[in-house]
Design an enzyme around this catalytic site. Structure first.
Site, mmCIF file in Angstrom:
data_model
loop_
_atom_site.group_PDB
_atom_site.id
_atom_site.type_symbol
_atom_site.label_atom_id
_atom_site.label_comp_id
_atom_site.label_asym_id
_atom_site.label_seq_id
_atom_site.Cartn_x
_atom_site.Cartn_y
_atom_site.Cartn_z
ATOM 1 N N ARG A 1 0.851 -1.186 0.000
ATOM 2 C CA ARG A 1 0.000 0.000 0.000
ATOM 3 C C ARG A 1 0.888 1.237 0.000
ATOM 4 O O ARG A 1 1.863 1.321 0.756
ATOM 5 C CB ARG A 1 -0.926 0.015 1.231
ATOM 6 C CG ARG A 1 -2.051 -1.019 1.194
ATOM 7 C CD ARG A 1 -3.095 -0.646 0.139
ATOM 8 N NE ARG A 1 -4.243 -1.537 0.150
ATOM 9 C CZ ARG A 1 -4.365 -2.609 -0.632
ATOM 10 N NH1 ARG A 1 -3.373 -2.932 -1.459
ATOM 11 N NH2 ARG A 1 -5.454 -3.349 -0.580
ATOM 12 N N GLU B 1 -3.740 7.214 -5.944
ATOM 13 C CA GLU B 1 -3.744 6.513 -7.223
ATOM 14 C C GLU B 1 -5.046 6.785 -7.979
ATOM 15 O O GLU B 1 -6.115 6.576 -7.418
ATOM 16 C CB GLU B 1 -3.586 5.008 -6.996
ATOM 17 C CG GLU B 1 -2.261 4.647 -6.331
ATOM 18 C CD GLU B 1 -2.149 3.179 -5.928
ATOM 19 O OE1 GLU B 1 -1.044 2.724 -5.653
ATOM 20 O OE2 GLU B 1 -3.202 2.496 -5.873
ATOM 21 N N HIS C 1 0.589 0.081 -10.254
ATOM 22 C CA HIS C 1 -0.182 -0.872 -9.447
ATOM 23 C C HIS C 1 -0.573 -2.116 -10.257
ATOM 24 O O HIS C 1 -1.746 -2.511 -10.296
ATOM 25 C CB HIS C 1 -1.435 -0.192 -8.877
ATOM 26 C CG HIS C 1 -1.912 -0.841 -7.611
ATOM 27 N ND1 HIS C 1 -2.355 -0.125 -6.527
ATOM 28 C CD2 HIS C 1 -2.024 -2.151 -7.244
ATOM 29 C CE1 HIS C 1 -2.733 -0.954 -5.551
ATOM 30 N NE2 HIS C 1 -2.527 -2.191 -5.981
#
Length: 313
Positions: A230, A259, A280
Site C-alpha cells: 500500500r 492513485e 499498481h
C-alpha cells in the site's frame, strides 16, 4: 436480485454475468458521490478500491453482501458491516505468485541498475571508446540481505524465492515490539542490516508511514526499498529526499499514496536513475488475473448458495 460492479475497469478482463443474477449493473468506474444512486436497491456490490464507508452503507437498506475484488479490505467499513449483518468476502492469495515474482524482478532491476544501463545503451554507448560502458556499480543478489515487513502469503513466497537465490532473509518484527515470535528480527535491526527492504504488511494506523525520515536514516547507506503493498506505508516526501541525497540507493514502487497520482507527484517527476514506478500492476500477471476472476465467481456462488465463502468478518 441486483448486483452492481463499481470499478470493473480495474480488471483487464470482463466479468461474466452469473446465470442466477437477475440484474447486473456493470460499471467501469464509480465516484463516491454516485454511490447512493448507483447502489439503490442493490443486494450485492462488487468493489475493488471504491470505498464503502458508514455514511453510505447506512443509507443502503437492501445491501446484504459485499464482494471485494482484492485481498485487502481496508476500503470497506468492516465494523459497520458487522453491526448491520452485511456479509463481506475477499479473494485471498490470488496474486501471491504474481506479486512475489514481481518483487524479485524489481530486486534484480534495482541491484543491477537496469534503468541507468538501458538509458545509457540508447544515449551513450555509441560514443564509447570500448565495447562496454561502465556506469553505476552492478550489485549481486546472491549473499545480499533482504528485509521483509509482513509475513503473510506474499511475504512468505518472496522469502522462499529469495532464499532460492542465495539471499539472507530477515522478517522484521513490528516497530516498537520486542522480538517474541520465532523467526523474526527486531524492526530496527532489520532496517540496519538489509540491503533491500520489501513491504508486505497491511495498511493500519500502526503501519501508516512506517517508512519515514527517521526509519530511512536507520537503513544501511545505499539500501533499496520495494513496495507492492500500500502506498501510504511510505512517506513519499521523505523517500524522495532520501533518494535525492543518496541515502537510499533505489526504490521500486508499484503503489503510491494517491492513485492515480497527481502529475506533479514528487516521486513521479523525480529524475533518479534507480527509481522504478509501475502503475499498481504487480498483481496482474495472467495467473493473478485468472485467480481473481475465479475467486470473485466463487464468492458470488457461495453467497447465492447460502454459504458465504472467504468471509472477512
Amino acid at each position: 436480485m441486483k448486483i452492481v460492479t463499481l470499478d470493473a475497469g480495474t480488471l483487464p478482463v470482463e466479468l461474466i454475468k452469473p446465470d442466477y443474477c437477475e440484474s447486473w449493473v456493470y460499471r467501469a468506474s464509480t465516484t463516491e458521490h454516485e454511490l447512493l444512486s448507483v447502489l439503490d436497491n442493490a443486494e450485492v456490490v462488487i468493489t475493488n478500491k471504491v470505498p464503502l464507508r458508514r455514511a453510505v452503507l447506512e443509507k443502503l437498506p437492501s445491501l446484504r453482501f459485499i464482494c471485494i475484488a482484492a485481498t485487502g479490505y481496508d476500503c470497506v467499513d468492516i465494523d459497520y458491516c458487522r453491526e448491520r449483518g452485511i456479509a463481506i468476502s475477499n479473494v485471498p492469495g490470488y496474486s501471491t505468485r504474481s506479486v512475489s515474482e514481481g518483487v524479485i524482478a524489481s530486486l534484480f532491476a534495482l541491484r543491477r541498475n537496469f534503468n541507468e544501463y538501458v538509458r545509457a545503451a540508447r544515449t551513450e554507448w555509441s560514443d564509447s571508446d570500448h565495447f562496454c560502458l561502465h556506469k553505476s556499480p552492478l550489485k549481486d543478489v546472491q549473499d545480499a540481505t533482504l528485509g521483509i515487513i509482513g509475513r503473510g502469503e506474499i511475504g512468505g513466497a518472496v522469502a522462499r524465492l529469495a532464499k532460492g537465490l542465495g539471499m539472507r532473509v530477515l522478517f522484521g518484527e513490528r516497530p516498537g515490539q520486542s522480538v517474541t515470535r520465532e523467526g523474526y528480527t527486531a524492526f530496527n535491526e532489520t532496517l540496519r542490516s538489509c540491503d533491500v527492504l520489501t513491504l508486505h504488511c497491511p495498511l493500519t494506523p500502526e503501519t501508516r508511514e512506517i517508512i519515514n525520515r527517521r526509519t530511512l536514516s536507520q537503513m544501511k547507506p545505499g539500501a533499496m526499498i520495494i513496495n507492492t503493498a500500500r502506498g501510504p506505508l511510505i512517506n513519499e516526501e521523505d523517500l524522495a529526499d532520501a533518494l535525492i541525497s543518496g541515502r537510499i540507493g533505489g526504490a521500486a514502487l508499484d503503489v503510491l499514496c494517491k492513485e492515480p497520482p497527481a502529475k506533479n507527484n514528487k516521486l513521479i517527476s523525480l529524475p533518479h536513475s534507480n527509481l522504478i514506478i509501475t502503475p499498481h500492476i504487480a498483481w496482474a500477471s495472467e495467473t493473478g488475473v485468472n485467480n481473481l476472476i475465479k475467486g470473485i465467481n466463487y464468492n458470488l456462488a457461495g453467497y447465492f448458495g447460502g454459504k458465504v465463502k472467504n468471509s472477512v468478518i
